[in-house]
Scaffold this motif. Structure first.
Motif, PDB file in Angstrom:
ATOM      1  N   CYS A 194       0.839  -1.195   0.000  1.00  0.00           N
ATOM      2  CA  CYS A 194       0.000   0.000   0.000  1.00  0.00           C
ATOM      3  C   CYS A 194       0.880   1.253   0.000  1.00  0.00           C
ATOM      4  O   CYS A 194       1.523   1.562   0.996  1.00  0.00           O
ATOM      5  N   PRO A 195       0.929   1.992  -1.102  1.00  0.00           N
ATOM      6  CA  PRO A 195       1.742   3.208  -1.160  1.00  0.00           C
ATOM      7  C   PRO A 195       1.083   4.357  -0.405  1.00  0.00           C
ATOM      8  O   PRO A 195      -0.112   4.311  -0.087  1.00  0.00           O
ATOM      9  N   CYS A 196       1.844   5.400  -0.171  1.00  0.00           N
ATOM     10  CA  CYS A 196       1.317   6.588   0.506  1.00  0.00           C
ATOM     11  C   CYS A 196       0.543   7.434  -0.499  1.00  0.00           C
ATOM     12  O   CYS A 196       1.052   8.414  -1.053  1.00  0.00           O
ATOM     13  N   PHE A 197      -0.682   7.024  -0.727  1.00  0.00           N
ATOM     14  CA  PHE A 197      -1.615   7.754  -1.582  1.00  0.00           C
ATOM     15  C   PHE A 197      -3.006   7.355  -1.148  1.00  0.00           C
ATOM     16  O   PHE A 197      -3.417   6.203  -1.322  1.00  0.00           O
ATOM     17  N   TYR A 198      -3.732   8.288  -0.565  1.00  0.00           N
ATOM     18  CA  TYR A 198      -5.033   7.965   0.004  1.00  0.00           C
ATOM     19  C   TYR A 198      -6.082   8.985  -0.450  1.00  0.00           C
ATOM     20  O   TYR A 198      -5.799  10.184  -0.528  1.00  0.00           O
ATOM     21  N   LEU A 199      -7.286   8.504  -0.701  1.00  0.00           N
ATOM     22  CA  LEU A 199      -8.442   9.370  -0.885  1.00  0.00           C
ATOM     23  C   LEU A 199      -9.293   9.194   0.361  1.00  0.00           C
ATOM     24  O   LEU A 199      -9.920   8.140   0.555  1.00  0.00           O
ATOM     25  N   LEU A 200      -9.302  10.216   1.221  1.00  0.00           N
ATOM     26  CA  LEU A 200     -10.035  10.135   2.471  1.00  0.00           C
ATOM     27  C   LEU A 200     -11.277  11.005   2.415  1.00  0.00           C
ATOM     28  O   LEU A 200     -11.226  12.158   1.974  1.00  0.00           O
ATOM     29  N   SER A 201     -12.382  10.438   2.868  1.00  0.00           N
ATOM     30  CA  SER A 201     -13.583  11.235   3.005  1.00  0.00           C
ATOM     31  C   SER A 201     -13.409  12.210   4.163  1.00  0.00           C
ATOM     32  O   SER A 201     -12.476  12.092   4.967  1.00  0.00           O
ATOM     33  N   GLN A 202     -14.329  13.155   4.272  1.00  0.00           N
ATOM     34  CA  GLN A 202     -14.287  14.073   5.405  1.00  0.00           C
ATOM     35  C   GLN A 202     -14.371  13.297   6.716  1.00  0.00           C
ATOM     36  O   GLN A 202     -13.674  13.613   7.687  1.00  0.00           O
ATOM     37  N   HIS A 203     -15.208  12.251   6.746  1.00  0.00           N
ATOM     38  CA  HIS A 203     -15.307  11.415   7.948  1.00  0.00           C
ATOM     39  C   HIS A 203     -13.970  10.740   8.250  1.00  0.00           C
ATOM     40  O   HIS A 203     -13.561  10.633   9.408  1.00  0.00           O
ATOM     41  N   GLY A 204     -13.281  10.304   7.182  1.00  0.00           N
ATOM     42  CA  GLY A 204     -12.015   9.615   7.374  1.00  0.00           C
ATOM     43  C   GLY A 204     -10.944  10.509   7.964  1.00  0.00           C
ATOM     44  O   GLY A 204     -10.301  10.156   8.967  1.00  0.00           O
ATOM     45  N   HIS A 205     -10.741  11.676   7.373  1.00  0.00           N
ATOM     46  CA  HIS A 205      -9.647  12.507   7.882  1.00  0.00           C
ATOM     47  C   HIS A 205     -10.007  13.266   9.161  1.00  0.00           C
ATOM     48  O   HIS A 205      -9.136  13.804   9.839  1.00  0.00           O
ATOM     49  N   SER A 206     -11.307  13.250   9.520  1.00  0.00           N
ATOM     50  CA  SER A 206     -11.685  13.869  10.795  1.00  0.00           C
ATOM     51  C   SER A 206     -11.164  13.079  11.991  1.00  0.00           C
ATOM     52  O   SER A 206     -11.144  13.584  13.122  1.00  0.00           O
ATOM     53  N   LEU A 207     -10.729  11.837  11.752  1.00  0.00           N
ATOM     54  CA  LEU A 207     -10.204  10.990  12.835  1.00  0.00           C
ATOM     55  C   LEU A 207      -8.738  11.278  13.152  1.00  0.00           C
ATOM     56  O   LEU A 207      -8.208  10.757  14.135  1.00  0.00           O
ATOM     57  N   ILE A 208      -8.077  12.097  12.342  1.00  0.00           N
ATOM     58  CA  ILE A 208      -6.636  12.290  12.507  1.00  0.00           C
ATOM     59  C   ILE A 208      -6.297  12.962  13.832  1.00  0.00           C
ATOM     60  O   ILE A 208      -5.351  12.568  14.529  1.00  0.00           O
ATOM     61  N   GLY A 209      -7.059  13.975  14.200  1.00  0.00           N
ATOM     62  CA  GLY A 209      -6.806  14.636  15.476  1.00  0.00           C
ATOM     63  C   GLY A 209      -6.925  13.673  16.643  1.00  0.00           C
ATOM     64  O   GLY A 209      -6.106  13.673  17.566  1.00  0.00           O
ATOM     65  N   GLN A 210      -7.936  12.819  16.594  1.00  0.00           N
ATOM     66  CA  GLN A 210      -8.138  11.805  17.631  1.00  0.00           C
ATOM     67  C   GLN A 210      -6.965  10.830  17.663  1.00  0.00           C
ATOM     68  O   GLN A 210      -6.474  10.468  18.737  1.00  0.00           O
ATOM     69  N   PHE A 211      -6.520  10.402  16.463  1.00  0.00           N
ATOM     70  CA  PHE A 211      -5.375   9.498  16.357  1.00  0.00           C
ATOM     71  C   PHE A 211      -4.146  10.101  17.046  1.00  0.00           C
ATOM     72  O   PHE A 211      -3.456   9.431  17.828  1.00  0.00           O
ATOM     73  N   LEU A 212      -3.855  11.364  16.763  1.00  0.00           N
ATOM     74  CA  LEU A 212      -2.671  12.011  17.320  1.00  0.00           C
ATOM     75  C   LEU A 212      -2.815  12.264  18.828  1.00  0.00           C
ATOM     76  O   LEU A 212      -1.842  12.138  19.579  1.00  0.00           O
ATOM     77  N   ASP A 213      -4.010  12.609  19.260  1.00  0.00           N
ATOM     78  CA  ASP A 213      -4.226  12.820  20.694  1.00  0.00           C
ATOM     79  C   ASP A 213      -3.947  11.555  21.485  1.00  0.00           C
ATOM     80  O   ASP A 213      -3.337  11.603  22.563  1.00  0.00           O
ATOM     81  N   GLU A 214      -4.371  10.422  20.947  1.00  0.00           N
ATOM     82  CA  GLU A 214      -4.165   9.149  21.639  1.00  0.00           C
ATOM     83  C   GLU A 214      -2.697   8.740  21.666  1.00  0.00           C
ATOM     84  O   GLU A 214      -2.301   7.895  22.473  1.00  0.00           O
ATOM     85  N   ARG A 215      -1.887   9.344  20.773  1.00  0.00           N
ATOM     86  CA  ARG A 215      -0.467   8.991  20.682  1.00  0.00           C
ATOM     87  C   ARG A 215       0.440  10.170  21.018  1.00  0.00           C
ATOM     88  O   ARG A 215       1.584  10.218  20.605  1.00  0.00           O
ATOM     89  N   ARG A 216      -0.081  11.093  21.787  1.00  0.00           N
ATOM     90  CA  ARG A 216       0.666  12.306  22.093  1.00  0.00           C
ATOM     91  C   ARG A 216       2.044  12.010  22.696  1.00  0.00           C
ATOM     92  O   ARG A 216       3.027  12.685  22.396  1.00  0.00           O
ATOM     93  N   ASP A 217       2.130  11.002  23.535  1.00  0.00           N
ATOM     94  CA  ASP A 217       3.387  10.686  24.216  1.00  0.00           C
ATOM     95  C   ASP A 217       4.104   9.480  23.613  1.00  0.00           C
ATOM     96  O   ASP A 217       5.062   8.972  24.199  1.00  0.00           O
TER      97      ASP A 217
END
Length: 270
Positions: A194-217
């Protein structure tokens, strides 16, 4: 739909290869960020601008770093539809990581649209059809927009490549059910890289902030490997894979030479 090109890497592996190359033929490439390297006489990132424009994507964001911002600024004067962002980092040690850069761009530009995310050191074979891919994305989205996360790509790799690639596991409907980061061949029967090329819906990329918050440390590598985001989204929303014939990952000198040779041969046939 908008596009985001990730161009904030520091190319440390490529520079090491150039320094170690005794021929000296590639010394002129030192200090040039990978997306601005010429492949077939055209900057790698410029090829993506061509593809995106031809597919009807006219709002294009390129995120780079403070070290290379001036070079990208000079490049971008030829592209009126490109918005250039500086993530403020100066070295590989203080980089945001690929997922951090995606989040940075989304926040800076207040992106609430579907989003094409492009790795700035990646190109696909000549038969890649972005317009057709976007149409497939739209079909999937219409089927169930509320639970649709996006579309990713896959191509068949060899057994010995799995330890250098992100590997998708998919079901019979092409839905992504798992993502493995550089697994040993015995860890999965899948050979869908899977190469680094993604088509993300608004719902899909809205999860990024949550992803980073959970991995802050957590270590930066968890926020740098974009495949970790694919795994996170596919566990929460439906993501589907579309097969392509192959790609170039311009990470080292040999891969750059291979990519340049391929596109030079195509340009010479025109």
């Amino acid at each position: 739909m908008k596009a985001l090109i990730l161009a904030a890497g520091y190319g440390t592996r490529l520079e090491k290869d150039i320094d170690a190359d005794e021929s000296g033929k590639f010394f002129s490439l030192v200090g040039i960020p990978k997306p601005l390297l010429l492949v077939g006489g055209v900057a790698l990132v410029s090829r993506w601008i061509r593809l995106l424009e031809a597919a009807g994507v006219t709002e294009i964001i390129v995120v780079t770093n403070d070290k290379y911002f001036d070079q990208f600024s000079k490049w971008s004067v030829d592209f009126e539809n490109v918005k250039l962002l500086n993530n403020g980092t100066r070295s590989n040690e203080d980089r945001l990581g690929a997922i951090g850069d995606i989040h940075f761009a989304i926040q800076e530009q207040t992106i609430n649209d579907d989003l094409v995310i492009v790795g700035g050191d990646t190109l696909f074979f000549e038969d890649f059809d972005l317009r057709d891919l976007i149409e497939k994305f739209e079909v999937r989205k219409r089927e169930d927009s509320g639970s649709f996360g996006g579309v990713v790509l896959r191509y068949v790799c060899s057994d010995d490549e799995t330890t250098r690639r992100g590997i998708l596991e998919i079901d019979k409907s092409e839905r992504v059910i798992d993502f493995l980061e550089k697994p040993l061949p015995r860890m999965t029967s899948s050979r869908n890289a899977c190469p680094c090329f993604y088509l993300l819906s608004q719902h899909g990329h809205s999860l990024i902030g949550q992803f980073l918050d959970e991995r802050r440390d957590r270590p930066l590598r968890e926020k740098d490997a974009p495949g970790n985001l694919v795994l996170y989204v596919c566990q929460r929303l439906a993501m589907f894979a579309v097969e392509i014939s192959g790609r170039f990952d311009v990470g080292c000198l040999s891969s750059y030479v291979e990519c340049d040779r391929y596109f030079t041969s195509k340009e010479n046939k025109i």
